[in-house]
Motif scaffolding. Structure first.
Motif, mmCIF file in Angstrom:
data_model
loop_
_atom_site.group_PDB
_atom_site.id
_atom_site.type_symbol
_atom_site.label_atom_id
_atom_site.label_comp_id
_atom_site.label_asym_id
_atom_site.label_seq_id
_atom_site.Cartn_x
_atom_site.Cartn_y
_atom_site.Cartn_z
ATOM 1 N N GLY A 15 34.774 30.510 41.431
ATOM 2 C CA GLY A 15 35.444 31.088 40.283
ATOM 3 C C GLY A 15 34.505 31.861 39.373
ATOM 4 N N TRP A 16 35.072 32.853 38.681
ATOM 5 C CA TRP A 16 34.337 33.611 37.651
ATOM 6 C C TRP A 16 35.026 33.318 36.326
ATOM 7 N N LEU A 17 34.340 32.573 35.458
ATOM 8 C CA LEU A 17 34.858 32.237 34.134
ATOM 9 C C LEU A 17 33.802 32.614 33.111
ATOM 10 N N ASP A 18 34.218 33.336 32.075
ATOM 11 C CA ASP A 18 33.254 33.898 31.127
ATOM 12 C C ASP A 18 32.288 32.860 30.561
ATOM 13 N N LYS A 19 32.761 31.643 30.332
ATOM 14 C CA LYS A 19 31.911 30.593 29.758
ATOM 15 C C LYS A 19 30.663 30.354 30.598
ATOM 16 N N TYR A 20 30.793 30.526 31.906
ATOM 17 C CA TYR A 20 29.683 30.236 32.811
ATOM 18 C C TYR A 20 28.969 31.487 33.315
ATOM 19 N N GLU A 21 29.484 32.656 32.990
ATOM 20 C CA GLU A 21 28.926 33.889 33.553
ATOM 21 C C GLU A 21 28.249 34.795 32.525
ATOM 22 N N ILE A 22 28.749 34.795 31.280
ATOM 23 C CA ILE A 22 28.215 35.721 30.271
ATOM 24 C C ILE A 22 27.078 35.051 29.500
ATOM 25 N N VAL B 163 42.447 26.484 30.832
ATOM 26 C CA VAL B 163 41.972 27.336 31.926
ATOM 27 C C VAL B 163 40.705 26.765 32.545
ATOM 28 N N GLU B 164 39.828 26.236 31.705
ATOM 29 C CA GLU B 164 38.597 25.655 32.241
ATOM 30 C C GLU B 164 38.905 24.453 33.130
ATOM 31 N N GLN B 165 39.893 23.649 32.740
ATOM 32 C CA GLN B 165 40.256 22.505 33.577
ATOM 33 C C GLN B 165 40.828 22.959 34.919
ATOM 34 N N VAL B 166 41.640 24.016 34.901
ATOM 35 C CA VAL B 166 42.158 24.570 36.156
ATOM 36 C C VAL B 166 41.001 25.098 37.004
ATOM 37 N N PHE B 167 40.106 25.842 36.373
ATOM 38 C CA PHE B 167 38.919 26.406 37.036
ATOM 39 C C PHE B 167 38.109 25.298 37.722
ATOM 40 N N LEU B 168 37.829 24.216 36.997
ATOM 41 C CA LEU B 168 37.010 23.130 37.546
ATOM 42 C C LEU B 168 37.722 22.406 38.680
ATOM 43 N N LYS C 222 42.284 46.928 46.176
ATOM 44 C CA LYS C 222 42.442 45.477 46.355
ATOM 45 C C LYS C 222 43.926 45.126 46.345
ATOM 46 N N PRO C 223 44.591 45.199 47.483
ATOM 47 C CA PRO C 223 46.013 44.845 47.543
ATOM 48 C C PRO C 223 46.232 43.376 47.188
ATOM 49 N N GLU C 224 47.347 43.110 46.553
ATOM 50 C CA GLU C 224 47.716 41.734 46.174
ATOM 51 C C GLU C 224 46.578 41.048 45.428
ATOM 52 N N PHE C 225 45.979 41.793 44.523
ATOM 53 C CA PHE C 225 44.792 41.340 43.799
ATOM 54 C C PHE C 225 45.147 40.391 42.662
ATOM 55 N N ILE C 226 46.243 40.683 41.939
ATOM 56 C CA ILE C 226 46.566 39.965 40.709
ATOM 57 C C ILE C 226 47.523 38.806 40.990
ATOM 58 N N ILE C 227 47.182 37.627 40.459
ATOM 59 C CA ILE C 227 48.013 36.431 40.592
ATOM 60 C C ILE C 227 48.358 35.940 39.187
ATOM 61 N N PRO C 228 49.602 36.128 38.724
ATOM 62 C CA PRO C 228 49.971 35.653 37.378
ATOM 63 C C PRO C 228 50.210 34.144 37.363
ATOM 64 N N ILE C 229 49.695 33.493 36.338
ATOM 65 C CA ILE C 229 49.927 32.066 36.121
ATOM 66 C C ILE C 229 50.536 31.915 34.728
ATOM 67 N N LYS C 230 51.740 31.393 34.674
ATOM 68 C CA LYS C 230 52.472 31.284 33.406
ATOM 69 C C LYS C 230 52.136 29.963 32.718
ATOM 70 N N VAL C 231 51.814 30.069 31.414
ATOM 71 C CA VAL C 231 51.503 28.895 30.601
ATOM 72 C C VAL C 231 52.323 28.991 29.320
ATOM 73 N N PHE D 185 38.959 34.529 36.478
ATOM 74 C CA PHE D 185 39.916 33.809 35.631
ATOM 75 C C PHE D 185 40.038 34.553 34.297
ATOM 76 N N SER D 186 41.139 35.280 34.107
ATOM 77 C CA SER D 186 41.376 36.033 32.880
ATOM 78 C C SER D 186 42.291 35.229 31.969
ATOM 79 N N HIS D 187 41.914 35.129 30.667
ATOM 80 C CA HIS D 187 42.670 34.252 29.769
ATOM 81 C C HIS D 187 42.326 34.576 28.317
ATOM 82 N N ALA D 188 43.156 34.073 27.412
ATOM 83 C CA ALA D 188 42.867 34.142 25.985
ATOM 84 C C ALA D 188 41.962 32.984 25.596
ATOM 85 N N SER D 189 41.153 33.199 24.585
ATOM 86 C CA SER D 189 40.222 32.144 24.166
ATOM 87 C C SER D 189 40.964 30.885 23.727
#
Length: 262
Positions: free
Chosen positions: A31-38, A15-20, A88-97, A5-9
């Motif tokens: 999911g890989w979200l920086d809050k829970y991984e770093i 993003v966290e709500q979508v992730f959960l 990794k074909p078709e790797f990136i999935i854009p989500i517009k906010v 999950f790539s996003h701006a702070s």
């Protein structure tokens, strides 16, 4: 399946709500979200790159906050490298906010998920389909006929049942049943104007009212209305117990010349 999950702070709460919700709805997706991984002391670039490399899909949340963020662009460059080289074909999935005037290069041709204009169920299904590359299931056909009950504007004891097609025409033939005694009734169809001859079946009783008009259909945006006035006071909408199509059986058939308002 693992998803980054790539996003701006600034967008982290959303993003966290979508992730959960994605993880809760689809347990097979991790999911890989920086809050829970770093963790404290981690090398940021190495940890993030390792997260991207170990992921099967890369969700990038594009918003006015993220579009020019150096850190988001760094993550995107890594993901683009893996996709463009065929690793990794078709790797990136854009989500517009939010509103974005221009998409980053290399993403302009990609179909994006516009999360703000969808219900939670809709975007969850869209994200799941994009991650798993499974085609979305077809929806259950919607009812063409919309039926709603309203209070009359000029009579506190009256209820108006409005029938309106959404997509194509429907025959005019409807009946309502009530729990309280009906003392008056009316039908309205604003498609009729001037003097017209109408072939009609009408059912009138203390607890039922039905109208069928032969050789006429209601059309989208031109509703047909059955109105009833009750003897008792109270909530007239709650006195209507059943609304059904009606073929005119048991009604009084007649041919009428009726003058309708222009």
């Amino acid at each position: 399946m693992k998803v980054f999950f790539s996003h701006a702070s600034e967008d982290k709460p959303l993003v966290e709500q979508v992730f959960l919700r994605v993880q809760n709805r689809f347990p097979e997706i991790k999911g890989w979200l920086d809050k829970y991984e770093i963790l404290g002391g981690d090398e940021l670039i190495d940890t993030v790159h390792a997260g991207i490399e170990s992921s099967d899909k890369f969700l990038i949340f594009l918003s006015p906050n993220s579009i020019d963020k150096p850190w988001v662009r760094t993550e995107l460059r890594k993901a683009l490298s893996d996709e463009i080289t065929g690793i990794k074909p078709e790797f990136i999935i854009p989500i517009k906010v939010g509103h974005i005037s221009q998409f980053p290069p290399f993403l302009e041709s990609k179909f994006y998920i516009d999360i703000e204009n969808k219900t939670e169920e809709e975007w969850l299904q869209d994200i799941y389909s994009a991650i798993t590359r499974q085609k979305k299931a077809t929806d259950t056909p919607a009812d063409n006929l919309s039926v709603s009950i309203h209070l009359a504007s000029d009579e506190p004891k009256a209820a108006m049942v409005v029938f309106e097609p959404q997509f194509w025409a429907e025959p005019i033939g409807f009946k309502i049943k009530t729990s309280k005694k009906i003392v008056n009734h009316i039908w309205q169809y604003r498609e009729f104007k001037g003097m017209q001859q109408v072939s009609i079946s009408e059912l009138k009783s203390d607890f039922e009212y039905g109208v069928q008009i032969l050789n006429h259909n209601i059309k989208p945006k031109v509703p047909f209305v059955l109105g009833v006035v009750f003897e008792e006071t109270g909530d007239p909408k709650s006195f209507i117990t059943e609304i059904t199509p009606w073929n005119g059986e048991g009604g009084e058939q007649s041919m009428r010349f009726i003058s309708f308002n222009q």
